[in-house]
Design a protein around this motif. Structure first.
Motif, short mmCIF file in Angstrom:
data_model
loop_
_atom_site.label_atom_id
_atom_site.label_comp_id
_atom_site.label_asym_id
_atom_site.label_seq_id
_atom_site.Cartn_x
_atom_site.Cartn_y
_atom_site.Cartn_z
N LYS A 119 0.82 -1.06 -0.09
CA LYS A 119 -0.16 -0.02 -0.08
C LYS A 119 0.89 1.41 -0.02
O LYS A 119 0.47 2.22 -0.54
N ILE B 81 -7.55 1.15 -0.55
CA ILE B 81 -6.26 0.90 0.08
C ILE B 81 -6.43 0.71 1.39
O ILE B 81 -5.89 -0.28 1.91
N SER C 240 -6.29 -3.06 3.14
CA SER C 240 -5.37 -3.27 4.14
C SER C 240 -5.86 -3.91 5.30
O SER C 240 -5.29 -4.83 5.91
#
Lengths: 495, 80, 143, 123, 185
Positions: free
Chosen positions: A258, A341, A345
């Motif tokens: 990321k 993102i 995550s």
């Protein structure tokens, strides 16, 4: 005070603790897990202060050594940076709490001090990577994070890890080289290494030197796509995720990739912006690559027999989603990309942590071994199912929100084909996630009653799992706050 | 305008690199690579970047070669 | 097994102080001439590598043990960061020159503020890293 | 010194040629140590590129004597390349350490043979 | 008897530590001269740092530098001899260079590489090494390996190989050694 900014302290605290740990190790210090929790707790608090400060004071710049931005290294504390810093330090905090028990099983005793040195270095370099506004400094942080990631993969030395790490090391070194080459070209064109200044210059110069600027862009794209594993360049990823210890995998899958994507956003929206979106076709090519990544990542995942490999290929598909959102360059697309993102995550970390629990207690690495696991480990498997459903994109969970926003973006960019791809890929996600869930709760022959395992897991494993699950639910049910925040970022990036 | 010496050095560099690529004996390749690094550092010294030249001579030609030789002595000399 | 060539061993003994002094010269003169913490540290570390190549790892272990090298390695990095952080006391950004290190006249040794100090820290770290690298790549089999 | 008339872009051209040869070595040679050498060639080509960016024909070394204002080359790229060389050496050292481990586990450092060994084990 | 031996040993230790200190001082002077050559200035700041570093190095490497090389070759008695030696050495080097150039440039390339083993007359290790390096530096011959007083020399032609044994430089070196080296033990 001018000298101290909480965001800079994040990097410094991490660096100091990275260099203190081998010293402590030499003096027979044992309680590294608690030390790590303490450090990452401080760092987490500092990043919360940073994001609050950014909210109240706006964008701030920090100049190292008091040099002006055209000469020295500059850190930027904008909204995107603060948000991503919070994500990174939060994820590391969670993983460290989880590590308490896990590390005893996976990493041998004499390597623990070394392991935490590497992890602190990795976190420091990722935080720096997100915060820096200087191209060359970015390269240095990229290299540090690459080296520490390889070391984290190969911390347990066996046939698989050495092969995976040599593969990753070569590919990532090629990626760094091309990033450095691109930085050289940008410096040749503009004479600046600062992202803002170079971007400002490039707006005028790109038209005058189209060959050099497009070459810079291509090399940068190649390098960063290699590092963040966009589809044809993902070949290092499955091996690396599969063979690394599960805690390393959780860090790698959840955070490391990321950070590179954040760098991708920063470089391509701030430095090479005009070129990327107007004069060349690279944005379109990225969209096509992302579309292929989404489909093929999911297809490969279906064929896997090992659970960690399956999750790795699922990551390839999800990185495709993120790149799709970024490269569409519309407001919703970019919002969805950045939101994804964060969501990916959280979800991927939870998936790997839950799988890690199962692997630690049963040694099950194959998907078939998960039959009946839900009855032995109902709590873990419920959280696994929750995150898997979020990954598929079931409405009240957070994965749905980001996918939905990206889908809006495809419509805004008038590329409805990609809407079809997103829907198809969600179906494929269902194809490989749902059987595991169903098999784990209803499959298997054993007549076991449900046996809640809170005592066996202990508070320190349950807490991080529950936190992540709560985040999944919270972002899914109340998406407006993060989306509004990200909208502000997107507005400043696109305008 | 370009200095003739630079031109000769650059040509030598390319020739040396091609022979590094073609040679089968790894030890010879490593030694040629050290030569390449030394020529490179000479070139940088000529291009008025003395600090890079000194670092390249110490690290590129020195440390890298020692490490490569160490690795070759542990693995095997001939490229199969 | 000890390397028994008299020429190499005698010349090593003769050259080592000079090699070390040259490395230290590169480190200390960072702001005046080409060189710096990294190149100088490498030269000093190369001296230790020469020592272990000639006299075997045991001699090097006596002069510069693994534990010492680990401690020194972290210590160098920590000194660097602490020097950088100490700017906070004066309200300056990280790595600013401190008022207690005046700039001095250009061209003389005591000029350039604390750059020389920073480079000593770097040099210490690099030298011990080079030694550790050589050891971990199995330097003991080479002599 | 004798000067001949060649376009000054020869530096950039040469660095790109070296970069490509390095990339060629990295891609085509199955031997891992050869790959490391190729990687190093690529890196030093990029450093060469940076030095060429800073190079000024007829410029002196960027060592400032008190009071002189002579034309010097740009010191920033060479300063950056110090870091670059360091990074490249550490990558090399790390790669070689892992290569030795690969040799211990697979008995070869040829990528094609490693794939053969791996596929044999999985069958 | 044991007591006598013990006192003898102690005396030797005292003498050798005194000598070591003296030799260490000489090393420090040599290092400071090296430092001045490097920096090329007599600025007091440079000199202070140079002296500091020299003593630092001599204390760190101290025992290592001295344990085998018992003394410096240079004393008041033989310094002229040494200069003479280097003068001869430079002449020999030029002559040998011309020889090698002839051999290499002649179209037939009359080379016949040979290894020969010779016994060295000088007794101290340091003078042996100096002589071996003289052989190396004169082109056409390279000293390959030396253990005790045996020296293996690689020569480009057989003539050169024959010339190496019983070379007059060796006698010069012996003279230097006789006059120069005080046997401290």
């Amino acid at each position: 005070m001018l000298g101290v900014h909480p965001g800079v302290l994040v990097v410094l605290v991490l660096l100091i603790s990275a260099f203190i740990s081998p010293v402590l190790d030499q003096f027979k210090f044992k309680r590294f897990s608690i030390f790590a929790i303490g450090v990452s707790g401080i760092v987490f608090a500092l990043s919360i202060i940073t994001i609050l400060r950014v909210n109240s004071l706006g964008v701030e710049y920090y100049h190292f050594g008091g040099w002006t931005p055209d000469k020295g290294i500059e850190f930027i504390f904008g909204e995107l940076e603060a948000l991503m810093l919070l994500l990174v330090s939060g994820m590391f905090f969670v993983v460290y709490i989880y590590n308490q028990k896990k590390i005893r099983a996976e990493i041998s005793k004499h390597l623990r001090g070394w392991y935490f040195t590497l992890a602190f270095m990795l976190q420091a370099s990722l935080s720096g990577l997100i915060l820096t506004n200087d191209l060359f400094n970015m390269f240095v942080f990229i290299e540090i994070s690459a080296l520490t990631t390889v070391a984290l993969i190969s911390i347990n030395e066996n046939r698989d890890t050495v092969f995976a790490s040599i593969k990753y090391l070569f590919l990532t070194a090629v990626g760094s080289s091309s990033v450095l080459f691109s930085i050289g070209l940008i410096y040749l064109l503009t004479g600046y290494l600062n992202m803002d200044l170079a971007g400002m210059e490039l707006i005028e110069l790109a038209g005058m030197y189209p060959a050099a600027s497009s070459m810079a862009m291509l090399f940068m794209f190649f390098g960063l796509a290699m590092k963040s594993a966009l589809f044809p360049l993902h070949i290092w990823l499955p091996d690396a995720y599969y063979s690394a210890p599960t805690i390393s995998t959780a860090i790698m899958a959840g955070i490391v990739g990321k950070a590179y994507i954040v760098v991708f956003i920063k470089v391509f929206y701030k430095v090479l912006s005009i070129n990327f979106f107007e004069q060349t076709n690279l944005a379109n090519i990225t969209v096509i690559m992302a579309g292929i990544a989404i489909i093929f990542g999911s297809l490969f995942a279906i064929g896997q027999t090992k659970i960690k490999r399956m999750l790795a290929y699922s990551s390839v598909a999800q990185i495709g989603y993120i790149f799709l959102g970024i490269a569409l360059a519309t407001e919703s697309g970019l919002t969805g990309g950045i939101l994804h993102i964060i969501n990916h995550s959280i979800i991927k970390t939870l998936l790997f942590l839950t799988v890690g629990v199962i692997i630690i207690y049963t040694g099950a690495e194959n998907i078939i071994d998960f039959q009946g696991a839900g009855r032995k480990y109902p709590f873990t498997m419920i959280l696994f199912s929750l995150s898997a459903l979020a990954m598929v994109g079931i409405p009240p969970l957070n994965g749905f929100m980001s996918k939905w926003t990206i889908a809006m973006g495809t419509l805004e960019a008038e590329k409805p084909l990609y809407l079809v791809i997103i829907i198809l890929s969600s179906l494929l996600n269902g194809v490989y996630y749902l059987p595991i869930i169903i098999q784990s709760f209803f499959g298997g022959d054993e007549e076991l009653g449900y046996n809640w395992e809170f005592k066996r897991l202990g508070f320190k494993i349950i807490l991080p799992l529950i936190t992540l699950a709560a985040l999944i639910l919270l972002i899914g049910i109340f998406p407006s706050y993060p989306i509004n925040y990200i909208n502000r970022i997107v507005f400043s990036l696109i305008s | 305008m370009i200095n003739l010496f630079h031109f000769v050095l650059i040509l030598t560099l390319i020739v040396v690199v091609i022979s590094v690529a073609k040679i089968k004996d790894l030890l010879s390749a490593v030694i040629l690579f050290a030569v390449y690094n030394l020529i490179m550092s000479l070139l940088w010294q000529q291009m008025r970047a003395p600090d890079v030249a000194i670092t390249e001579a110490a690290l590129g030609a020195g440390v890298t070669t020692v490490l490569l030789v160490a690795a070759i002595s542990k693995t095997g000399r001939l490229e199969k | 097994m000890k390397f028994r060539d008299t020429i190499v061993s005698i010349i090593t003994r003769f050259m080592l102080p000079f090699i070390t002094l040259f490395g230290l010269y590169l480190i200390v003169h960072v702001h005046l001439s080409p060189g710096g913490g990294f190149s100088g540290g490498t030269v000093v570390g190369a001296g230790f590598v020469l020592l272990s190549l000639t006299y075997g790892i045991s001699m090097q272990e006596r002069k510069f043990s693994h534990r010492t090298s680990t401690l020194i390695e972290s210590g160098g990095a920590l000194i660097y960061i602490i020097l950088g952080i100490s700017a906070f006391i004066y309200g300056q950004p990280f790595l600013s020159n401190l008022p207690i290190f005046p700039a001095g006249t250009p061209g003389r040794l005591f000029s350039g503020g604390f750059i020389a100090l920073l480079n000593i820290a770097i040099g210490v770290k690099v030298a011990s890293t080079i030694v550790a690298l050589f050891d971990s790549l199995g330097g003991e089999d080479l002599h | 010194m004798i000067d001949i008339v060649v376009h000054p872009n020869i530096y950039y051209f040469a660095s790109i040629v070296l970069f490509l040869i390095g990339f060629y070595i990295l891609l085509t040679h199955p031997n891992l140590i050869k790959k490391v050498i190729g990687l190093n060639v690529m890196d030093s080509a990029i450093f060469f590129f940076f030095v060429a960016v800073g190079f000024v024909s007829d410029g002196g070394s960027p060592i400032v004597e008190a009071g002189s204002e002579a034309l010097t080359v740009n010191p920033v790229p060479s300063g950056l390349m110090l870091t670059g060389i360091v990074v490249s050496v550490s990558v090399t050292a790390f790669a070689l350490a892992i290569i030795i481990k690969v040799y211990q586990h697979y008995g070869t450092i040829n990528v094609e043979e490693i794939y053969v060994v791996r596929s044999e084990r999985e069958c | 008897m044991e007591r006598i031996l013990l006192s003898l040993r102690r005396n030797i230790a005292v003498i050798s530590s005194y000598l070591q200190r003296k030799i260490r001082l000489r090393w420090a002077v040599a290092l400071i001269i090296f430092w001045i050559i490097l920096t090329g200035s007599f600025d007091w700041q440079q000199l202070i740092v140079g002296i500091l570093l020299s003593f630092l190095i001599t204390t760190y490497w101290g025992h290592f530098m001295l344990s085998d090389i018992q003394a410096f070759l240079v004393t008041r008695k033989n310094i002229l001899k040494l200069f003479h030696y280097f003068y001869k050495f430079i002449i020999e080097m030029v002559l040998a260079n011309i020889d090698v150039a002839k051999i290499v440039l002649s179209p037939k390339m009359p080379i016949e590489p040979t290894f020969i083993c010779i016994r060295l007359k000088p007794e101290k290790k340091i003078s042996r090494v100096l002589y071996a390096n003289t052989i190396t530096l004169t082109p056409g011959t390279i000293s390959v390996y030396m253990v005790d007083d045996e020296l293996v020399v690689h020569a480009l032609t057989s003539d050169a190989a024959h010339n190496v044994s019983g070379w007059y430089m060796e006698d010069l070196m012996c003279e230097i050694e006789e006059k120069g080296i005080v046997n401290y033990e």
